[in-house]
Scaffold this motif. Structure first.
Motif, PDB file in Angstrom:
ATOM      1  N   GLY A 181       0.699  -1.335  -0.121  1.00 21.99           N
ATOM      2  CA  GLY A 181      -0.028   0.110  -0.108  1.00 21.99           C
ATOM      3  C   GLY A 181       0.761   1.117  -0.050  1.00 21.99           C
ATOM      4  N   ALA A 182       1.795   1.068   0.785  1.00 20.44           N
ATOM      5  CA  ALA A 182       2.996   2.424   0.705  1.00 20.44           C
ATOM      6  C   ALA A 182       3.535   2.472  -0.693  1.00 20.44           C
ATOM      7  CB  ALA A 182       4.054   2.264   1.948  1.00 20.44           C
ATOM      8  N   ILE A 183       4.020   1.481  -1.225  1.00 19.95           N
ATOM      9  CA  ILE A 183       4.505   1.815  -2.444  1.00 19.95           C
ATOM     10  C   ILE A 183       3.882   2.110  -3.674  1.00 19.95           C
ATOM     11  CG2 ILE A 183       5.349   0.304  -4.413  1.00 19.95           C
ATOM     12  CD1 ILE A 183       6.930  -1.601  -2.378  1.00 19.95           C
ATOM     13  N   THR A 184       2.165   1.693  -3.519  1.00 14.80           N
ATOM     14  CA  THR A 184       1.422   2.157  -4.664  1.00 14.80           C
ATOM     15  C   THR A 184       0.584   3.480  -4.056  1.00 14.80           C
ATOM     16  OG1 THR A 184      -0.353   0.883  -3.600  1.00 14.80           O
ATOM     17  CG2 THR A 184       1.084  -0.068  -5.415  1.00 14.80           C
ATOM     18  N   ASN A 185       0.828   4.052  -2.906  1.00 17.74           N
ATOM     19  CA  ASN A 185       0.214   5.297  -2.452  1.00 17.74           C
ATOM     20  C   ASN A 185      -1.235   5.013  -2.184  1.00 17.74           C
ATOM     21  OD1 ASN A 185       2.651   6.718  -2.169  1.00 17.74           O
ATOM     22  ND2 ASN A 185       2.485   7.474  -4.394  1.00 17.74           N
ATOM     23  N   ARG A 186      -1.598   3.771  -1.955  1.00 14.32           N
ATOM     24  CA  ARG A 186      -3.067   3.551  -1.800  1.00 14.32           C
ATOM     25  C   ARG A 186      -3.218   2.778  -0.402  1.00 14.32           C
ATOM     26  NH1 ARG A 186      -2.203   4.219  -6.840  1.00 14.32           N
ATOM     27  NH2 ARG A 186      -4.089   4.507  -8.364  1.00 14.32           N
ATOM     28  N   GLY A 187      -2.208   2.782   0.301  1.00 11.56           N
ATOM     29  CA  GLY A 187      -2.369   2.148   1.666  1.00 11.56           C
ATOM     30  C   GLY A 187      -3.024   2.981   2.721  1.00 11.56           C
ATOM     31  N   ALA A 188      -3.155   4.075   2.830  1.00 11.55           N
ATOM     32  CA  ALA A 188      -3.902   4.913   3.792  1.00 11.55           C
ATOM     33  C   ALA A 188      -5.194   4.573   3.773  1.00 11.55           C
ATOM     34  CB  ALA A 188      -3.423   6.303   3.468  1.00 11.55           C
ATOM     35  N   ALA A 189      -5.883   4.727   2.325  1.00 13.73           N
ATOM     36  CA  ALA A 189      -7.239   4.426   2.298  1.00 13.73           C
ATOM     37  C   ALA A 189      -7.783   2.996   2.786  1.00 13.73           C
ATOM     38  CB  ALA A 189      -7.762   4.579   0.846  1.00 13.73           C
ATOM     39  N   MET A 190      -6.932   1.958   2.618  1.00 14.71           N
ATOM     40  CA  MET A 190      -7.131   0.575   3.201  1.00 14.71           C
ATOM     41  C   MET A 190      -7.053   0.523   4.455  1.00 14.71           C
ATOM     42  SD  MET A 190      -4.967  -1.259   0.074  1.00 14.71           S
ATOM     43  CE  MET A 190      -4.878  -2.924   1.113  1.00 14.71           C
ATOM     44  N   GLY A 191      -7.792  -0.431   5.051  1.00 16.10           N
ATOM     45  CA  GLY A 191      -7.893  -0.331   6.480  1.00 16.10           C
ATOM     46  C   GLY A 191      -6.921  -1.690   6.848  1.00 16.10           C
ATOM     47  N   TRP A 192      -6.715  -2.187   8.185  1.00 15.70           N
ATOM     48  CA  TRP A 192      -5.884  -3.135   8.460  1.00 15.70           C
ATOM     49  C   TRP A 192      -6.237  -4.432   8.001  1.00 15.70           C
ATOM     50  CZ3 TRP A 192      -7.290  -6.846  12.272  1.00 15.70           C
ATOM     51  CH2 TRP A 192      -8.238  -6.324  13.005  1.00 15.70           C
ATOM     52  N   ILE A 193      -7.499  -4.583   7.825  1.00 12.73           N
ATOM     53  CA  ILE A 193      -8.080  -5.862   7.491  1.00 12.73           C
ATOM     54  C   ILE A 193      -7.923  -6.010   6.103  1.00 12.73           C
ATOM     55  CG2 ILE A 193     -10.256  -7.365   7.235  1.00 12.73           C
ATOM     56  CD1 ILE A 193     -11.354  -6.187   9.732  1.00 12.73           C
ATOM     57  N   ASN A 231      -5.282  -4.562   4.399  1.00 14.34           N
ATOM     58  CA  ASN A 231      -3.817  -4.870   4.233  1.00 14.34           C
ATOM     59  C   ASN A 231      -3.503  -6.296   4.340  1.00 14.34           C
ATOM     60  OD1 ASN A 231      -3.028  -2.167   3.699  1.00 14.34           O
ATOM     61  ND2 ASN A 231      -2.769  -1.615   5.698  1.00 14.34           N
ATOM     62  N   ILE A 232      -4.246  -7.078   5.547  1.00 12.88           N
ATOM     63  CA  ILE A 232      -3.600  -8.293   5.716  1.00 12.88           C
ATOM     64  C   ILE A 232      -4.187  -9.296   4.720  1.00 12.88           C
ATOM     65  CG2 ILE A 232      -4.503 -10.473   7.267  1.00 12.88           C
ATOM     66  CD1 ILE A 232      -4.581  -8.396   9.678  1.00 12.88           C
ATOM     67  N   ALA A 233      -5.497  -8.867   4.052  1.00  9.77           N
ATOM     68  CA  ALA A 233      -6.105  -9.488   2.908  1.00  9.77           C
ATOM     69  C   ALA A 233      -5.323  -9.493   1.597  1.00  9.77           C
ATOM     70  CB  ALA A 233      -7.416  -9.345   2.561  1.00  9.77           C
ATOM     71  N   ALA A 234      -4.904  -8.227   1.400  1.00 10.52           N
ATOM     72  CA  ALA A 234      -3.795  -7.943   0.229  1.00 10.52           C
ATOM     73  C   ALA A 234      -2.633  -8.541   0.356  1.00 10.52           C
ATOM     74  CB  ALA A 234      -3.805  -6.606   0.040  1.00 10.52           C
ATOM     75  N   GLY A 235      -2.019  -8.663   1.859  1.00  7.84           N
ATOM     76  CA  GLY A 235      -0.496  -9.294   1.853  1.00  7.84           C
ATOM     77  C   GLY A 235      -0.796 -10.778   1.700  1.00  7.84           C
ATOM     78  N   LEU A 236      -1.772 -11.530   2.383  1.00  2.00           N
ATOM     79  CA  LEU A 236      -2.017 -13.035   2.284  1.00  2.00           C
ATOM     80  C   LEU A 236      -2.168 -13.356   0.644  1.00  2.00           C
ATOM     81  CD1 LEU A 236      -3.808 -13.520   5.594  1.00  2.00           C
ATOM     82  CD2 LEU A 236      -1.481 -14.054   4.900  1.00  2.00           C
ATOM     83  N   ILE A 237      -3.165 -12.710   0.007  1.00  2.28           N
ATOM     84  CA  ILE A 237      -3.341 -13.102  -1.217  1.00  2.28           C
ATOM     85  C   ILE A 237      -2.632 -12.697  -2.357  1.00  2.28           C
ATOM     86  CG2 ILE A 237      -5.183 -12.538  -3.172  1.00  2.28           C
ATOM     87  CD1 ILE A 237      -7.348 -11.979  -1.166  1.00  2.28           C
ATOM     88  N   GLY A 238      -1.779 -11.755  -1.893  1.00  2.00           N
ATOM     89  CA  GLY A 238      -0.509 -11.176  -2.683  1.00  2.00           C
ATOM     90  C   GLY A 238       0.665 -12.015  -2.840  1.00  2.00           C
ATOM     91  N   ALA A 239       0.767 -12.757  -1.243  1.00  2.00           N
ATOM     92  CA  ALA A 239       1.858 -13.804  -1.131  1.00  2.00           C
ATOM     93  C   ALA A 239       1.458 -14.713  -1.731  1.00  2.00           C
ATOM     94  CB  ALA A 239       1.902 -13.976   0.344  1.00  2.00           C
ATOM     95  N   TRP A 240       0.281 -15.306  -1.787  1.00  6.46           N
ATOM     96  CA  TRP A 240      -0.136 -16.531  -2.534  1.00  6.46           C
ATOM     97  C   TRP A 240      -0.082 -16.334  -4.166  1.00  6.46           C
ATOM     98  CZ3 TRP A 240      -4.804 -17.452  -5.670  1.00  6.46           C
ATOM     99  CH2 TRP A 240      -4.918 -18.888  -5.830  1.00  6.46           C
ATOM    100  N   ILE A 241      -0.372 -15.093  -4.650  1.00  5.43           N
ATOM    101  CA  ILE A 241      -0.307 -15.011  -6.085  1.00  5.43           C
ATOM    102  C   ILE A 241       1.113 -14.889  -6.556  1.00  5.43           C
ATOM    103  CG2 ILE A 241      -0.697 -13.558  -7.778  1.00  5.43           C
ATOM    104  CD1 ILE A 241      -3.152 -12.908  -6.642  1.00  5.43           C
TER     105      ILE A 241
END
Length: 82
Positions: free
Chosen positions: A18-30, A32-42
């Motif tokens: 989110g910090a790299i794409t400048n869209r992390g502030a709009a996303m909540g911590w849930i 962020n967790i989902a994006a991290g886990l799904i991103g790790a899998w992909i």
């Protein structure tokens, strides 16, 4: 304990993406967790498990995958609000 550790690492990976794409502030911590886990899998599915690993996730492919997930989600969510 392994599940909690995976959620923490997923949240960190999602926050980095989110910090790299400048869209992390709009996303909540849930999200962020989902994006991290799904991103790790992909990312690991497409790029493999090279580089340093933490909690069973290869860090660099996971971050790349999470960046893709955050970018795609923000693209579709921003189009639907117009």
């Amino acid at each position: 304990m392994g599940l909690i550790w995976s959620l923490i690492v997923g949240a960190i990976i999602g926050a980095i993406a989110g910090a790299i794409t400048n869209r992390g502030a709009a996303m909540g911590w849930i999200a962020n967790i989902a994006a991290g886990l799904i991103g790790a899998w992909i990312g690991q599915g497409l790029l493999g498990t090279w580089g340093p690993s933490l909690a069973g996730m290869a860090i660099i492919p996971s971050i790349i995958g999470a960046i893709v997930v955050v970018a795609v989600l923000s693209f579709f969510l921003s189009r639907s609000t117009r």
